[in-house]
Design a protein around this motif. Structure first.
Motif, PDB file in Angstrom:
ATOM      1  N   UNK A  20       0.811  -1.225   0.000  1.00 57.71           N
ATOM      2  CA  UNK A  20       0.000   0.000   0.000  1.00 57.71           C
ATOM      3  C   UNK A  20       0.842   1.273   0.000  1.00 57.71           C
ATOM      4  N   UNK A  21       2.008   1.212   0.682  1.00 64.51           N
ATOM      5  CA  UNK A  21       2.806   2.430   0.851  1.00 64.51           C
ATOM      6  C   UNK A  21       3.553   2.852  -0.402  1.00 64.51           C
ATOM      7  N   UNK A  22       3.554   2.023  -1.448  1.00 63.26           N
ATOM      8  CA  UNK A  22       4.232   2.394  -2.682  1.00 63.26           C
ATOM      9  C   UNK A  22       5.739   2.234  -2.592  1.00 63.26           C
ATOM     10  N   UNK A  23       6.443   2.762  -3.591  1.00 66.26           N
ATOM     11  CA  UNK A  23       7.895   2.621  -3.643  1.00 66.26           C
ATOM     12  C   UNK A  23       8.453   3.613  -4.649  1.00 66.26           C
ATOM     13  N   UNK A  75      -0.780  -0.708 -10.435  1.00 59.98           N
ATOM     14  CA  UNK A  75      -1.949  -1.585 -10.477  1.00 59.98           C
ATOM     15  C   UNK A  75      -2.728  -1.504  -9.168  1.00 59.98           C
ATOM     16  N   UNK A  76      -3.996  -1.910  -9.232  1.00 60.34           N
ATOM     17  CA  UNK A  76      -4.814  -2.036  -8.026  1.00 60.34           C
ATOM     18  C   UNK A  76      -5.904  -3.064  -8.313  1.00 60.34           C
ATOM     19  N   UNK A 196      -2.748  -4.256   0.610  1.00 63.94           N
ATOM     20  CA  UNK A 196      -2.852  -3.732  -0.746  1.00 63.94           C
ATOM     21  C   UNK A 196      -4.068  -2.837  -0.955  1.00 63.94           C
ATOM     22  N   UNK A 197      -3.924  -1.892  -1.892  1.00 60.55           N
ATOM     23  CA  UNK A 197      -5.067  -1.175  -2.437  1.00 60.55           C
ATOM     24  C   UNK A 197      -5.812  -2.115  -3.378  1.00 60.55           C
ATOM     25  N   UNK A 198      -7.122  -1.961  -3.469  1.00 62.05           N
ATOM     26  CA  UNK A 198      -7.939  -2.729  -4.404  1.00 62.05           C
ATOM     27  C   UNK A 198      -9.020  -1.813  -4.953  1.00 62.05           C
ATOM     28  N   UNK A 199      -9.040  -1.643  -6.246  1.00 58.53           N
ATOM     29  CA  UNK A 199     -10.055  -0.796  -6.879  1.00 58.53           C
ATOM     30  C   UNK A 199     -11.446  -1.375  -6.639  1.00 58.53           C
ATOM     31  N   UNK A 200     -11.586  -2.683  -6.816  1.00 57.05           N
ATOM     32  CA  UNK A 200     -12.894  -3.315  -6.665  1.00 57.05           C
ATOM     33  C   UNK A 200     -13.374  -3.257  -5.222  1.00 57.05           C
ATOM     34  N   UNK A 211      -6.026   4.603  -4.838  1.00 56.46           N
ATOM     35  CA  UNK A 211      -4.799   3.971  -4.369  1.00 56.46           C
ATOM     36  C   UNK A 211      -4.246   2.950  -5.339  1.00 56.46           C
ATOM     37  N   UNK A 212      -2.926   2.897  -5.444  1.00 58.17           N
ATOM     38  CA  UNK A 212      -2.270   1.968  -6.362  1.00 58.17           C
ATOM     39  C   UNK A 212      -1.005   1.388  -5.731  1.00 58.17           C
ATOM     40  N   UNK A 213      -0.641   0.189  -6.174  1.00 54.89           N
ATOM     41  CA  UNK A 213       0.677  -0.376  -5.917  1.00 54.89           C
ATOM     42  C   UNK A 213       1.552  -0.061  -7.135  1.00 54.89           C
ATOM     43  N   UNK A 214       2.874  -0.137  -6.958  1.00 60.01           N
ATOM     44  CA  UNK A 214       3.787  -0.003  -8.099  1.00 60.01           C
ATOM     45  C   UNK A 214       4.736  -1.202  -8.101  1.00 60.01           C
ATOM     46  N   UNK A 215       4.977  -1.721  -9.290  1.00 59.64           N
ATOM     47  CA  UNK A 215       5.899  -2.835  -9.476  1.00 59.64           C
ATOM     48  C   UNK A 215       7.069  -2.356 -10.304  1.00 59.64           C
ATOM     49  N   UNK A 216       8.290  -2.679  -9.854  1.00 55.45           N
ATOM     50  CA  UNK A 216       9.500  -2.079 -10.404  1.00 55.45           C
ATOM     51  C   UNK A 216      10.508  -3.132 -10.835  1.00 55.45           C
TER      52      UNK A 216
END
Length: 220
Positions: A20-23, A75-76, A196-200, A211-216
């Motif tokens: 949730x906190x991102x990166x 993504x979320x 995690x954030x979840x759009x649904x 809210x979104x997660x980020x994948x790196x």
């Protein structure tokens, strides 16, 4: 420094899936430059050679063979997929919602990596946190987008509804593209509210859906 989820298949390579906190780019690669695209649920892939000079292109995946660049996909509930051919020194990142996946974003990412020297059978791909079938109820109009040969990804639910297996569908697309090693983190963004954030989930509960997660992923 953010605590990121990592994958066994990508061990030794700068990468991570945020919570949730991102990166930020420096959480996986000191001095790394974060590269993002305008995600539009498409099959488009951008080949990255450096930071964008203007507005980022519309695309839902990126590939690169340049050190120091960190590809970031947000993504979320949709599936983030990180790719790497260790031998060729090529990496990729894709945003695979059902629309992008059905249109070919996975195959297009593999093809773009191959254009940089990767070999599909040498590519490893990791499906990050996304909505799990237990949490993904869909209706008949949604089901109609898919072929009858995709029936294995739809488990019957209440009348006129199914539970859709997004990570399973994405994995099948990776297999069809010839990817040699596929790993899934098997984490449900909808169910894991604290993580995690979840759009649904946010839509169902009347909360903000931003809210979104980020994948790196990047190369040293």
């Amino acid at each position: 420094m953010a605590k990121l989820l990592e994958a066994r298949a990508l061990e030794g390579l700068p990468h991570g899936f945020s919570k949730r906190e991102g990166a930020a780019a420096q959480d996986i690669l000191a001095g790394g430059v974060l590269i993002r695209v305008k995600q539009v649920h498409s099959p488009a892939v951008a080949t990255v050679t450096g930071a964008w000079s203007g507005v980022p292109p519309e695309a839902d995946a990126m590939v690169t063979d340049r050190a120091g660049l960190v590809l970031g996909i947000v993504t979320a509930d949709c599936a983030p997929v990180l790719f790497a051919d260790f031998d060729a020194g090529v990496v990729g990142a894709a945003h695979a919602g059902w629309r992008g996946a059905i249109q070919g974003v996975i195959a297009n990412t593999v093809a773009a990596m191959a254009a940089l020297g990767a070999r599909p059978e040498k590519i490893v791909a990791v499906i990050g946190p996304c909505i799990a079938p237990e949490s993904y109820e869909v209706d008949a109009p949604f089901r109609a987008h898919f072929a009858e040969t995709d029936a294995q990804f739809f488990r019957a639910g209440r009348a006129g509804h199914w539970q859709f297996d997004l990570p399973g569908y994405v994995a099948s697309r990776l297999e069809q593209a010839g990817v040699g090693w596929i790993e899934s983190l098997n984490l449900d963004t909808y169910a894991e509210k604290a993580m995690f954030h979840s759009y649904r989930r946010a839509s169902h509960s009347g909360e903000t859906t931003g809210g979104r997660q980020i994948s790196l992923i990047g190369l040293r």
